[in-house]
Design a protein around this motif. Structure first.
Motif, PDB file in Angstrom:
ATOM      1  N   LYS A  50       0.854  -1.185   0.000  1.00  0.00           N
ATOM      2  CA  LYS A  50       0.000   0.000   0.000  1.00  0.00           C
ATOM      3  C   LYS A  50       0.890   1.234   0.000  1.00  0.00           C
ATOM      4  O   LYS A  50       1.826   1.327   0.792  1.00  0.00           O
ATOM      5  CB  LYS A  50      -0.903  -0.025   1.236  1.00  0.00           C
ATOM      6  CG  LYS A  50      -1.831   1.154   1.394  1.00  0.00           C
ATOM      7  CD  LYS A  50      -2.745   0.911   2.613  1.00  0.00           C
ATOM      8  CE  LYS A  50      -3.557   2.142   2.960  1.00  0.00           C
ATOM      9  NZ  LYS A  50      -2.781   3.165   3.636  1.00  0.00           N
ATOM     10  N   ARG A  51       0.582   2.163  -0.897  1.00  0.00           N
ATOM     11  CA  ARG A  51       1.293   3.427  -0.982  1.00  0.00           C
ATOM     12  C   ARG A  51       0.275   4.550  -0.946  1.00  0.00           C
ATOM     13  O   ARG A  51      -0.460   4.769  -1.909  1.00  0.00           O
ATOM     14  CB  ARG A  51       2.110   3.517  -2.289  1.00  0.00           C
ATOM     15  CG  ARG A  51       3.234   2.521  -2.425  1.00  0.00           C
ATOM     16  CD  ARG A  51       4.393   2.830  -1.480  1.00  0.00           C
ATOM     17  NE  ARG A  51       5.509   1.873  -1.644  1.00  0.00           N
ATOM     18  CZ  ARG A  51       5.604   0.745  -0.986  1.00  0.00           C
ATOM     19  NH1 ARG A  51       4.665   0.411  -0.116  1.00  0.00           N
ATOM     20  NH2 ARG A  51       6.637  -0.066  -1.170  1.00  0.00           N
ATOM     21  N   GLY A  52       0.202   5.235   0.177  1.00  0.00           N
ATOM     22  CA  GLY A  52      -0.802   6.294   0.311  1.00  0.00           C
ATOM     23  C   GLY A  52      -2.186   5.702   0.207  1.00  0.00           C
ATOM     24  O   GLY A  52      -2.560   4.821   0.988  1.00  0.00           O
ATOM     25  N   ASN A  53      -2.961   6.205  -0.778  1.00  0.00           N
ATOM     26  CA  ASN A  53      -4.317   5.673  -0.958  1.00  0.00           C
ATOM     27  C   ASN A  53      -4.368   4.694  -2.137  1.00  0.00           C
ATOM     28  O   ASN A  53      -5.432   4.434  -2.686  1.00  0.00           O
ATOM     29  CB  ASN A  53      -5.311   6.821  -1.186  1.00  0.00           C
ATOM     30  CG  ASN A  53      -5.092   7.516  -2.520  1.00  0.00           C
ATOM     31  OD1 ASN A  53      -3.990   7.449  -3.073  1.00  0.00           O
ATOM     32  ND2 ASN A  53      -6.119   8.182  -3.027  1.00  0.00           N
ATOM     33  N   ARG A  54      -3.225   4.135  -2.525  1.00  0.00           N
ATOM     34  CA  ARG A  54      -3.169   3.166  -3.612  1.00  0.00           C
ATOM     35  C   ARG A  54      -2.808   1.785  -3.061  1.00  0.00           C
ATOM     36  O   ARG A  54      -1.867   1.634  -2.286  1.00  0.00           O
ATOM     37  CB  ARG A  54      -2.137   3.593  -4.670  1.00  0.00           C
ATOM     38  CG  ARG A  54      -2.473   4.906  -5.353  1.00  0.00           C
ATOM     39  CD  ARG A  54      -1.269   5.431  -6.121  1.00  0.00           C
ATOM     40  NE  ARG A  54      -0.963   4.591  -7.279  1.00  0.00           N
ATOM     41  CZ  ARG A  54       0.206   4.615  -7.913  1.00  0.00           C
ATOM     42  NH1 ARG A  54       1.182   5.398  -7.486  1.00  0.00           N
ATOM     43  NH2 ARG A  54       0.393   3.855  -8.970  1.00  0.00           N
ATOM     44  N   LEU A  59      -9.716   2.270  -1.371  1.00  0.00           N
ATOM     45  CA  LEU A  59      -8.391   2.597  -1.900  1.00  0.00           C
ATOM     46  C   LEU A  59      -8.402   2.416  -3.419  1.00  0.00           C
ATOM     47  O   LEU A  59      -9.110   1.546  -3.943  1.00  0.00           O
ATOM     48  CB  LEU A  59      -7.321   1.676  -1.292  1.00  0.00           C
ATOM     49  CG  LEU A  59      -7.107   1.761   0.224  1.00  0.00           C
ATOM     50  CD1 LEU A  59      -6.185   0.632   0.687  1.00  0.00           C
ATOM     51  CD2 LEU A  59      -6.521   3.108   0.630  1.00  0.00           C
ATOM     52  N   ASN A  60      -7.615   3.222  -4.112  1.00  0.00           N
ATOM     53  CA  ASN A  60      -7.455   3.027  -5.550  1.00  0.00           C
ATOM     54  C   ASN A  60      -6.661   1.749  -5.784  1.00  0.00           C
ATOM     55  O   ASN A  60      -5.525   1.611  -5.307  1.00  0.00           O
ATOM     56  CB  ASN A  60      -6.736   4.229  -6.173  1.00  0.00           C
ATOM     57  CG  ASN A  60      -7.592   5.489  -6.111  1.00  0.00           C
ATOM     58  OD1 ASN A  60      -8.810   5.439  -6.286  1.00  0.00           O
ATOM     59  ND2 ASN A  60      -6.959   6.627  -5.851  1.00  0.00           N
TER      60      ASN A  60
END
Length: 569
Positions: free
Chosen positions: A99-103, A126-127
């Motif tokens: 997970k990276r930020g909201n991705r 999450l995207n």
């Protein structure tokens, strides 16, 4: 062509066909076989080595421009936990990678399944971006990931314990009551730790006891109580209230005893039930939790502690088409486990087995179990009457407490049913006197009772630290050993080490297994007393509890002190 392909995989399968790895005709044939075996088509193709997983991934990555990753290079420890539920992972055959930020980057073997990606996005907020991986490696990694997610009990004791799945044991009472919920994270974590610690240590009961200036928590392990914690007395009410909330009991009512149940799901395959009782005392409510572990009845009859001839007598009796087998002993002597071990042996598709218990302590698939409910008029006698109208083969009655229940049980045993039950008497011969005192005629007893088994539970000596007791021969003779026994065995004593509790670890059954012989039947009809019946049993070679305990000493399983404790009097 596309309309013949599975909707979810149409783009993927079209790519595979165009690559020349498999023909459309073969796809159709294997799609039918996969459907019959309820397997995903792509998994079916790879598992049966019809198409190489690495070649599929290589073509799909180029065709759809999706980044490819070799899952064998990923460290499972670093995979994000608690983002996707097990249901979502299995449903969409997808695994969260990082997970990276909201991705959220998700490993999939079919990047054309946009429905799956949208569903994951909806649940995680999450995207979601797809990372292509090989089908075989994805399947194996998903299983390993979910297996690792079933945190071991040792890990639970150090992690955030508030996430354990806990519910009230009675499904009918599972209504949410926001007013009763106690939102106190430290208390929640402490209570969960106590419950898990008790399971880990093999405790049978947990006692929480408030006093004027102290609060004590004790575990009963191997039949003995041990103090494990003394939390501050000013938080005793919060701890008790938390347990009452978990058990769906009324936390506002502290003046009368209450009963409840808690179910703790430790993993996908293991759940532990707790039977909870509260009782008002001078300085607050004392709560006792009985730990009900279904695995305790799946030990196998060889591990209970029967001598070979005793095991054979017990198995012969319960495999008879009709009659009554009675198990006797004090509370906590293992009667229920012995009965359920027998029921597990008898539990086949050809037999109709029903049990009436107060309460049901061990749940078993394939057995019709009924909880007593006196308030609703459901007691042992009414349950037995109902069983007899339901074409039973085997009936188990939790306990014969009164004449009415005894009469119905005897009648059932006489009319073609196998009846198993318990009584509270000191040994097997006294059980027959107890039935006579209840009012059962002697002729009904001799025509129905096949076998009586008395039992106790003795602690096993720790195999790592036990030592030769070096008792004098006179002491051994006084304990009950015969002169012929002398010199044939070593009597060990408990020492104590880091691997046991005061020199003991685990328990073993001590049994008196008494089949009712023709001579015994004659004596019962002649109104003999328990002592005369015991003498007849001894003359037929039936070991009493004391002699069975001495055999366990001779086998190095337990100590003289322990046999004295459980067979005293």
């Amino acid at each position: 062509m596309e309309k013949n392909l599975d909707f979810h995989f149409s783009g993927l399968l079209k790519c595979i066909i165009n690559s020349g790895l498999i023909t459309e005709t073969e796809i159709k044939k294997h799609a039918e076989a996969a459907g019959k075996s309820k397997t995903r088509l792509l998994s079916y193709l790879v598992k049966n080595k019809l198409v190489p997983a690495n070649k599929i991934a290589a073509h799909v990555s180029v065709e759809f421009g999706v980044p490819f990753l070799d899952l064998s290079c990923m460290d499972m420890v670093n995979l994000p936990k608690n983002i996707l539920s097990e249901n979502l992972i299995r449903k969409h055959h997808a695994l969260p990678l990082y997970k990276r930020g909201n991705r959220l980057f998700v490993a999939v073997s079919d990047p054309t399944n946009l429905t799956a990606l949208d569903d994951i996005k909806f649940h995680t907020r999450l995207n979601t971006e797809a990372i292509l991986v090989e089908e075989d490696k994805l399947s194996a990694t998903i299983e390993s990931f979910l297996e690792a997610a079933e945190t071991s009990m040792e890990d639970m004791l150090d992690d955030d314990l508030s996430n354990i799945e806990i519910s009230a044991g009675d499904e009918a009472e599972k209504e949410e009551d926001d007013n009763n919920e106690i939102d106190d994270a430290p208390i929640v974590k402490f209570v969960n730790k106590i419950l898990l610690d008790a399971i880990k240590k093999g405790a049978s009961d947990i006692h929480l006891e408030p006093f004027e200036k102290t609060f004590r928590i004790r575990f009963r392990s191997d039949g003995m109580l041990h103090k494990v914690a003394s939390p501050p007395s000013n938080i005793s009410n919060r701890i008790i209230s938390r347990i009452k909330v978990m058990a769906k009991m009324d936390i506002a009512e502290r003046r009368v005893p209450q009963d409840g149940r808690i179910k703790m799901k430790l993993s996908r395959t293991r759940a532990i039930d707790f039977r909870v009782n509260s009782c008002p005392t001078l300085f607050g409510e004392k709560v006792v939790l009985r730990i009900l572990d279904p695995t305790s009845a799946q030990l196998g009859i060889e591990k209970l502690g029967f001598e070979p001839e005793q095991q054979e007598l017990f198995l012969n009796a319960i495999n008879k088409p009709y009659g009554m087998v009675l198990v006797t002993g004090p509370t906590g002597s293992g009667k229920t486990v012995s009965l359920y071990t027998g029921l597990n042996i008898l539990n086949t598709i050809e037999r109709n087995i029903s049990t009436a218990e107060d309460p049901v302590e061990i749940t078993v698939e394939g057995i019709n179990q009924v909880n007593m409910n006196p308030k609703a008029g459901l007691n042992f006698s009414s349950a037995l009457r109902a069983f007899l109208r339901q074409d039973p083969d085997i009936i188990m009655v939790g306990e014969i407490r009164d004449l009415e229940t005894a009469e119905i049980a005897v009648k059932a045993a006489q009319t073609g049913h196998m009846v198993l039950s318990t009584l509270h008497t000191n040994d097997a011969p006294q059980t027959l006197n107890r039935l006579l005192q209840m009012g059962i005629p002697a002729f009904n007893i001799v025509s129905s009772v096949l076998l009586i088994m008395a039992q106790r539970l003795a602690r096993r000596l720790c195999q790592h630290c036990k030592e030769d007791s070096k008792f004098h021969e006179a002491t051994l003779l006084e304990a009950g050993f015969t002169p012929e026994d002398m010199g044939t065995f070593t009597a060990y004593k408990a020492v104590g080490c880091d691997l046991c509790n005061d020199g003991y670890k685990g328990r073993v059954g001590i049994y008196q297994v008494m089949p009712i012989s023709e001579k015994m039947r004659s004596k019962i009809l002649d109104n003999c007393n328990a002592m005369e019946l015991a003498d007849q049993a001894a003359s037929e070679g039936i070991n009493d509890l004391r002699r069975s305990g001495l055999l366990k000493i001779m086998q190095g399983i337990t100590s003289i002190e322990e046999v004295d404790r459980v067979t005293r009097g």
